[in-house]
Design a protein around this motif. Structure first.
Motif, PDB file in Angstrom:
ATOM      1  N   LEU A  77       1.442 -22.484   1.587  1.00  0.00           N
ATOM      2  CA  LEU A  77       0.855 -23.837   1.572  1.00  0.00           C
ATOM      3  C   LEU A  77       1.378 -24.659   2.745  1.00  0.00           C
ATOM      4  O   LEU A  77       0.642 -25.418   3.374  1.00  0.00           O
ATOM      5  CB  LEU A  77       1.204 -24.579   0.268  1.00  0.00           C
ATOM      6  CG  LEU A  77       0.621 -24.064  -1.034  1.00  0.00           C
ATOM      7  CD1 LEU A  77       0.856 -25.083  -2.151  1.00  0.00           C
ATOM      8  CD2 LEU A  77      -0.864 -23.767  -0.888  1.00  0.00           C
ATOM      9  N   LYS A  79       2.424 -23.400   5.545  1.00  0.00           N
ATOM     10  CA  LYS A  79       1.818 -22.845   6.758  1.00  0.00           C
ATOM     11  C   LYS A  79       0.482 -23.511   7.033  1.00  0.00           C
ATOM     12  O   LYS A  79       0.180 -23.909   8.158  1.00  0.00           O
ATOM     13  CB  LYS A  79       1.617 -21.332   6.619  1.00  0.00           C
ATOM     14  CG  LYS A  79       2.898 -20.543   6.768  1.00  0.00           C
ATOM     15  CD  LYS A  79       2.587 -19.066   6.840  1.00  0.00           C
ATOM     16  CE  LYS A  79       3.870 -18.276   7.050  1.00  0.00           C
ATOM     17  NZ  LYS A  79       3.625 -16.832   7.129  1.00  0.00           N
ATOM     18  N   ARG A  80      -0.330 -23.636   5.977  1.00  0.00           N
ATOM     19  CA  ARG A  80      -1.645 -24.259   6.146  1.00  0.00           C
ATOM     20  C   ARG A  80      -1.519 -25.683   6.678  1.00  0.00           C
ATOM     21  O   ARG A  80      -2.264 -26.102   7.553  1.00  0.00           O
ATOM     22  CB  ARG A  80      -2.387 -24.260   4.800  1.00  0.00           C
ATOM     23  CG  ARG A  80      -3.625 -23.371   4.836  1.00  0.00           C
ATOM     24  CD  ARG A  80      -4.252 -23.261   3.470  1.00  0.00           C
ATOM     25  NE  ARG A  80      -3.671 -22.155   2.733  1.00  0.00           N
ATOM     26  CZ  ARG A  80      -3.717 -22.025   1.404  1.00  0.00           C
ATOM     27  NH1 ARG A  80      -4.310 -22.946   0.660  1.00  0.00           N
ATOM     28  NH2 ARG A  80      -3.191 -20.980   0.819  1.00  0.00           N
ATOM     29  N   GLN A  81      -0.534 -26.413   6.132  1.00  0.00           N
ATOM     30  CA  GLN A  81      -0.335 -27.797   6.569  1.00  0.00           C
ATOM     31  C   GLN A  81       0.095 -27.862   8.039  1.00  0.00           C
ATOM     32  O   GLN A  81      -0.355 -28.713   8.791  1.00  0.00           O
ATOM     33  CB  GLN A  81       0.724 -28.489   5.693  1.00  0.00           C
ATOM     34  CG  GLN A  81       0.280 -28.728   4.260  1.00  0.00           C
ATOM     35  CD  GLN A  81      -0.931 -29.649   4.180  1.00  0.00           C
ATOM     36  OE1 GLN A  81      -1.076 -30.583   4.955  1.00  0.00           O
ATOM     37  NE2 GLN A  81      -1.824 -29.356   3.250  1.00  0.00           N
ATOM     38  N   ILE A  83      -0.505 -25.636  10.382  1.00  0.00           N
ATOM     39  CA  ILE A  83      -1.626 -25.247  11.243  1.00  0.00           C
ATOM     40  C   ILE A  83      -2.538 -26.462  11.478  1.00  0.00           C
ATOM     41  O   ILE A  83      -2.963 -26.728  12.601  1.00  0.00           O
ATOM     42  CB  ILE A  83      -2.388 -24.042  10.631  1.00  0.00           C
ATOM     43  CG1 ILE A  83      -1.505 -22.789  10.748  1.00  0.00           C
ATOM     44  CG2 ILE A  83      -3.726 -23.823  11.321  1.00  0.00           C
ATOM     45  CD1 ILE A  83      -2.014 -21.570   9.986  1.00  0.00           C
ATOM     46  N   LYS A  84      -2.780 -27.227  10.412  1.00  0.00           N
ATOM     47  CA  LYS A  84      -3.604 -28.446  10.547  1.00  0.00           C
ATOM     48  C   LYS A  84      -2.940 -29.475  11.450  1.00  0.00           C
ATOM     49  O   LYS A  84      -3.593 -30.113  12.276  1.00  0.00           O
ATOM     50  CB  LYS A  84      -3.797 -29.087   9.160  1.00  0.00           C
ATOM     51  CG  LYS A  84      -5.018 -28.606   8.420  1.00  0.00           C
ATOM     52  CD  LYS A  84      -5.371 -29.606   7.323  1.00  0.00           C
ATOM     53  CE  LYS A  84      -5.474 -28.881   5.996  1.00  0.00           C
ATOM     54  NZ  LYS A  84      -5.469 -29.764   4.827  1.00  0.00           N
ATOM     55  N   ASP A  96      -3.504 -18.339  12.542  1.00  0.00           N
ATOM     56  CA  ASP A  96      -3.533 -18.098  11.101  1.00  0.00           C
ATOM     57  C   ASP A  96      -2.129 -17.799  10.600  1.00  0.00           C
ATOM     58  O   ASP A  96      -1.171 -17.788  11.381  1.00  0.00           O
ATOM     59  CB  ASP A  96      -4.575 -17.047  10.719  1.00  0.00           C
ATOM     60  CG  ASP A  96      -4.228 -15.672  11.205  1.00  0.00           C
ATOM     61  OD1 ASP A  96      -3.061 -15.269  11.083  1.00  0.00           O
ATOM     62  OD2 ASP A  96      -5.132 -14.991  11.735  1.00  0.00           O
ATOM     63  N   GLU A  97      -2.016 -17.575   9.305  1.00  0.00           N
ATOM     64  CA  GLU A  97      -0.707 -17.420   8.658  1.00  0.00           C
ATOM     65  C   GLU A  97       0.230 -16.441   9.357  1.00  0.00           C
ATOM     66  O   GLU A  97       1.427 -16.645   9.397  1.00  0.00           O
ATOM     67  CB  GLU A  97      -0.922 -16.926   7.224  1.00  0.00           C
ATOM     68  CG  GLU A  97      -1.081 -18.035   6.249  1.00  0.00           C
ATOM     69  CD  GLU A  97      -1.054 -17.504   4.820  1.00  0.00           C
ATOM     70  OE1 GLU A  97      -0.480 -16.420   4.582  1.00  0.00           O
ATOM     71  OE2 GLU A  97      -1.619 -18.180   3.952  1.00  0.00           O
ATOM     72  N   GLU A 293       0.494 -32.764   2.098  1.00  0.00           N
ATOM     73  CA  GLU A 293      -0.814 -32.852   1.435  1.00  0.00           C
ATOM     74  C   GLU A 293      -1.122 -34.290   1.043  1.00  0.00           C
ATOM     75  O   GLU A 293      -2.243 -34.756   1.148  1.00  0.00           O
ATOM     76  CB  GLU A 293      -0.802 -32.033   0.135  1.00  0.00           C
ATOM     77  CG  GLU A 293      -1.085 -30.562   0.322  1.00  0.00           C
ATOM     78  CD  GLU A 293      -0.853 -29.804  -0.987  1.00  0.00           C
ATOM     79  OE1 GLU A 293      -0.676 -28.592  -0.910  1.00  0.00           O
ATOM     80  OE2 GLU A 293      -0.822 -30.440  -2.076  1.00  0.00           O
TER      81      GLU A 293
END
Ligand SMILES: *Cc1c(COP(=O)(O)O)cnc(C)c1O
Length: 413
Positions: A77, A79-81, A83-84, A96-97, A293
């Protein structure tokens, strides 16, 4: 009595040292001391209420994850943040991850990179002055260094090319592994590598088949000027590995650093990390992930940026007032970050001068600390982020007295 410790220590162990900064700044705890020494963020900027609330939630509701062993790579989670965030800050796309691994702050990343690439037969490129954490991490692995002077817009690339060419002519270029660069608001020197030099650096790295370690802890703390593309964006993950950290923009206590790079390299870092600490701390990762988030970090940073921008201005104005009449004194007006690099005329030794500073209760970090090989320096690192405005002014005034006293006694001014 335990065994003879000195006798037992390995050649790697012998190359470790404790932070000189901590050692010299212990005197700064005195009540009427003013310290420009510590390179740490202002604790009032930490979003403690928000983090406290989320911490409670993730322990109570997500304990299966947060209190358990986690993966080595860290929280997906988060990682996704990240990347954004990298896309918003720098327009970095296509990650990507598998391009990311988290570390215990960027410091662990420096250590792991050292471990993977360096030994007593290798070279790496550092600047002069260089980030102390990198010097220490790479020295442990007995590496040799190509030390390149830092100019106002980044490394002296002519100097670097000359050194690389010498090694190439001797048939030793394969021993050179990487160039380490703090691209924005260098610690300690305050300088930002210009776009032209970033491109040229990538060209040099391509020509000699080296890679670049770009360390960017301060990129989001810009007070003036335009954001410049990261070297990572210019050279791509095949050529550049990017180190980022939450230490200067959220909280260093979380100990969250991230390595962004080519998948094969990331796999190697994961292997090295596995033997260092087995897995990432799920609890701080999830805390940061939920924070990102819920809140917009770049928005939340705005008051912090305002605060540091003001303090930086106070220090620059005080330097103008108290130092512009001393010939040969220069300082770098860092466009962001936490530091101003002040250089005194030739012959000054800010390490020796520290005794004078102690008497006046004003503290700084002598430039010598940031030298790859121990040698005197006429420069010092001044951090403006912790003292209140009036102490910044008073501190610069004291510093002037120190410089005049030392300079007069040594017949330097
Ligand atoms: C502060 C800093 C770091 C960050 O260290 P962490 O281990 O992430 O707290 C890395 N590189 C430089 C140049 C720094 O100034």
């Amino acid at each position: 009595m335990w065994v003879n410790l000195e006798e037992k220590i390995s050649k790697y162990g012998r190359n470790m040292s404790s932070s000189i900064i901590r050692e010299i700044l212990k005197y700064a705890a005195d009540e009427d001391a003013i310290s420009f020494g510590g390179g740490v963020p202002d604790p009032e900027t930490f979003p403690r209420k928000e983090l406290a609330e989320i911490a409670r939630e993730i322990v109570l509701n997500e304990y299966h994850y947060t209190l358990q062993y986690s993966t080595t790579e860290g929280d997906p989670l988060l990682k996704r943040q990240i990347i954004k965030l990298l896309e918003r800050m720098y327009g970095l796309t296509g990650l990507d991850e598998d391009n990311l691994v988290f570390t215990m702050g960027s410091q662990q990343a420096l250590d792991l990179i050292g471990k993977i690439f360096l030994d007593d037969e290798s070279y790496c490129v550092l600047d002069d002055p260089a980030y102390l954490g990198a010097i220490n991490a790479f020295k442990q692995y007995l590496a040799n260094f190509i030390v390149v002077p830092l100019q106002k817009d980044g490394m002296d690339l002519d100097f670097l090319e000359k050194k690389l060419k010498e090694l190439a002519d001797r048939g030793e270029i394969k021993k050179v592994k990487f160039i380490y660069v703090v691209s924005n608001f260098h610690n300690p020197a305050g300088v930002t590598t210009s776009l032209e030099k970033r491109k040229a650096l990538v060209e040099v790295a391509e020509k000699y088949d080296l890679f670049i370690v770009e360390d960017d802890p301060y990129g989001a703390l810009r007070y003036e000027g335009e954001t410049i593309d990261p070297i990572f964006k210019i050279g791509g993950p095949e050529r550049v590995v990017l180190l980022n950290t939450f230490s200067k923009v959220l909280s260093p206590g979380l100990r969250i650093g991230v390595v962004i790079g080519d998948k094969a390299l990331i796999r190697k870092v994961v292997q090295a990390k596995q033997s260092a600490d087995l897995c990432s701390p799920a609890i701080t990762h999830r805390l940061a992930a939920r924070y990102l988030e819920r809140y917009d970090l770049l928005e939340q940073l705005k008051p912090t940026i305002e605060l540091y921008r003001r303090k930086r201005k106070v220090m620059l104005e005080a330097l103008e007032e108290y130092f512009s009449d001393i010939p040969g004194v220069e300082w770098v007006k860092a466009e962001g970050g936490l530091f101003i690099w002040l250089s005194l005329p030739k012959g000054f030794d800010t390490w020796e001068m520290f005794e004078y500073a102690k008497r006046k209760k004003i503290f700084y970090v002598p430039g010598r600390v940031f030298k790859v090989y121990d040698e005197p320096s006429p420069s010092m690192r001044l951090s403006f982020c912790l003292p209140p405005d009036e102490k910044i002014v008073e501190g610069v005034k004291r510093l002037r007295e120190v410089v005049l006293a030392y300079g007069t006694e040594k017949s330097l001014i």
